[in-house]
Enzyme design. Structure first.
Site, PDB file in Angstrom:
ATOM      1  N   ILE A 162       0.842  -1.192   0.000  1.00 13.44           N
ATOM      2  CA  ILE A 162       0.000   0.000   0.000  1.00 13.44           C
ATOM      3  C   ILE A 162       0.884   1.251   0.000  1.00 13.44           C
ATOM      4  O   ILE A 162       1.597   1.521   0.965  1.00 13.44           O
ATOM      5  CB  ILE A 162      -1.021  -0.044   1.158  1.00 13.44           C
ATOM      6  CG1 ILE A 162      -1.936   1.183   1.152  1.00 13.44           C
ATOM      7  CG2 ILE A 162      -0.372  -0.271   2.510  1.00 13.44           C
ATOM      8  CD1 ILE A 162      -3.165   1.050   2.039  1.00 13.44           C
ATOM      9  N   GLU A 163       0.842   1.958  -1.118  1.00 18.14           N
ATOM     10  CA  GLU A 163       1.735   3.097  -1.332  1.00 18.14           C
ATOM     11  C   GLU A 163       0.977   4.263  -1.969  1.00 18.14           C
ATOM     12  O   GLU A 163      -0.164   4.140  -2.389  1.00 18.14           O
ATOM     13  CB  GLU A 163       2.886   2.701  -2.262  1.00 18.14           C
ATOM     14  CG  GLU A 163       3.753   1.555  -1.786  1.00 18.14           C
ATOM     15  CD  GLU A 163       4.949   1.333  -2.701  1.00 18.14           C
ATOM     16  OE1 GLU A 163       5.703   2.291  -2.925  1.00 18.14           O
ATOM     17  OE2 GLU A 163       5.115   0.201  -3.207  1.00 18.14           O
TER      18      GLU A 163
END
Length: 273
Positions: A91-92
């Site tokens: 998750i970025e």
């Protein structure tokens, strides 16, 4: 696999096709293509795979799925397609920056854990040299508050912007910071918290001019992971795990440092938790 001894490989990235529907890189179907062939080959050689959702670029399922229920369904579609025993949510960027999406992801993962007994769930995100930033810490806290049993909260200890010391030592400091956040959020003691965190490094030159991860740094990480029984120790990427040839520079296909082929993979292969 034959050259390094690695048996577990992460395949990335599973993205959205523009809707709440998963495709490889957002474009390639789950069934019948080169990705499925790679999975079949890995398993035939005695290994297995973790599918990673997300990454920095492209359309993210966490954003394109409008609810936690829909997102869990998208994750489930991939789990079912490949009979997965583990998934990774990387998750970025805009996905981790949204509090709404952070909550949606951990809520969806709680459903995944409930519906798939025994599946391993990893959540991977960026870090500062001393541990998760505010978004990363909030992600962990939301996971704990939701009752989501994440097997390995995993940091990517590179692209810091600035840091001091070797990449090996700064990685262990960042991991200690993560351990403290996880312990505080879940009420774990230190030993238990370490068993619920992980490291996902990068070999050779990173995107920052002052960052170069050596095999010595990897050995430091390996020793740290072994001492604390971390849930995960991995890196980006096996494609880079070779010395650059003439005219090449560090990128997706080589490390940018002097090394023997698969030098970093060989260290990773020795890690068994």
């Amino acid at each position: 696999m034959a050259a390094s001894g690695v048996k577990q490989l992460t395949l990335a990235f599973m993205l959205s096709d523009g809707t709440c529907n998963p495709k490889w890189d957002g474009t390639r179907a789950l069934a019948g293509g080169s990705d499925q062939s790679a999975i079949n080959s890995i398993r035939a050689a005695g290994g297995d795979v973790v599918v990673s959702f997300g990454g920095w670029s492209g359309n993210k399922l966490g954003e394109k799925c409008s609810s936690a229920t829909a997102l869990a369904g998208a994750y489930q579609k991939v789990i079912d397609a490949y009979r997965l025993k583990a998934i990774d949510i990387d998750i970025e960027n805009t996905e981790v920056a949204s509090a709404t999406v952070r909550q949606r992801v951990v809520s969806a993962l709680k459903t995944v854990k409930t519906n798939n007994p025994g599946i391993k769930v990893y959540v991977t995100f960026g870090t500062t040299p001393t541990g998760p930033d505010a978004d990363g810490a909030d992600l962990v806290k939301k996971g704990a508050a939701t009752g989501t049993a994440v097997d390995g909260w995993t940091i990517m200890p590179f692209d810091f912007g600035s840091h001091s010391g070797s990449m090996g030592s700064v990685t262990t400091k960042a991991a200690d910071g993560l351990k403290s956040v996880v312990a505080g959020a879940y009420g774990y003691d230190s030993a238990t918290a370490y068993k619920h965190i992980g490291i996902s490094s990068m070999n050779g030159h990173t995107d920052e001019s002052d960052e170069s991860v050596s095999t010595g740094d990897f050995t430091t990480m390996f020793n740290y992971a072994t001492a604390h029984h971390l849930a995960r120790f991995t890196f980006w990427a096996v494609n880079r795990d070779r010395q650059c040839g003439s005219g090449e520079s560090a990128g997706d296909t080589c490390s940018g440092i002097a090394q023997s082929p698969y030098a970093f993979s060989k260290i990773i292969a020795k890690y068994h938790g």
